[in-house]
Write a protein that holds these residues in place. Structure first.
Motif, PDB file in Angstrom:
ATOM      1  N   VAL A 113     117.702  32.617  45.062  1.00 20.00           N
ATOM      2  CA  VAL A 113     116.616  32.098  45.884  1.00 20.00           C
ATOM      3  C   VAL A 113     115.749  33.250  46.391  1.00 20.00           C
ATOM      4  N   VAL A 114     116.364  34.364  46.764  1.00 21.56           N
ATOM      5  CA  VAL A 114     115.598  35.539  47.206  1.00 21.56           C
ATOM      6  C   VAL A 114     114.650  35.973  46.099  1.00 21.56           C
ATOM      7  N   GLU A 115     115.122  35.952  44.877  1.00 23.36           N
ATOM      8  CA  GLU A 115     114.265  36.322  43.749  1.00 23.36           C
ATOM      9  C   GLU A 115     113.100  35.337  43.612  1.00 23.36           C
ATOM     10  N   LYS A 116     113.370  34.044  43.773  1.00 23.15           N
ATOM     11  CA  LYS A 116     112.306  33.037  43.703  1.00 23.15           C
ATOM     12  C   LYS A 116     111.279  33.254  44.809  1.00 23.15           C
ATOM     13  N   LEU A 117     111.735  33.698  45.976  1.00 23.42           N
ATOM     14  CA  LEU A 117     110.835  33.944  47.101  1.00 23.42           C
ATOM     15  C   LEU A 117     110.012  35.214  46.900  1.00 23.42           C
ATOM     16  N   ALA A 118     110.589  36.205  46.264  1.00 31.35           N
ATOM     17  CA  ALA A 118     109.908  37.488  46.073  1.00 31.35           C
ATOM     18  C   ALA A 118     108.751  37.385  45.079  1.00 31.35           C
ATOM     19  N   VAL A 119     108.912  36.587  44.060  1.00 34.37           N
ATOM     20  CA  VAL A 119     107.912  36.516  42.980  1.00 34.37           C
ATOM     21  C   VAL A 119     106.513  36.151  43.486  1.00 34.37           C
ATOM     22  N   PRO A 120     106.327  35.034  44.201  1.00 33.70           N
ATOM     23  CA  PRO A 120     104.958  34.713  44.632  1.00 33.70           C
ATOM     24  C   PRO A 120     104.388  35.702  45.655  1.00 33.70           C
ATOM     25  N   LEU A 121     105.268  36.446  46.313  1.00 31.95           N
ATOM     26  CA  LEU A 121     104.806  37.443  47.283  1.00 31.95           C
ATOM     27  C   LEU A 121     104.468  38.777  46.622  1.00 31.95           C
ATOM     28  N   ASP A 122     104.662  38.859  45.310  1.00 30.12           N
ATOM     29  CA  ASP A 122     104.444  40.097  44.546  1.00 30.12           C
ATOM     30  C   ASP A 122     105.292  41.232  45.109  1.00 30.12           C
TER      31      ASP A 122
END
Length: 57
Positions: A40-49
């Motif tokens: 989930v952390v990875e999913k959150l990081a992606v749109p935040l670049d």
């Protein structure tokens, strides 16, 4: 995470949509009521670049 989201002027709902998770889950994470998995952390990081390590710092 909240500061990064707010820097992009995204609501929790918009951020959750971009990350592919539920809005209430984002809210719970931001209020420290839930601890996300590394996936989930990875999913959150992606749109935040951001990288996972940047988001966790």
């Amino acid at each position: 995470m909240r500061a990064a989201r707010e820097a992009k002027s995204w609501s929790q709902e918009e951020f959750a949509d971009r990350a592919g998770i539920h809005r209430t889950y984002v809210s719970d994470i931001e209020r420290a009521r839930r601890n996300p998995t590394i996936t989930v952390v990875e999913k959150l990081a992606v749109p935040l670049d951001m990288t996972v390590s940047e988001l966790l710092a």
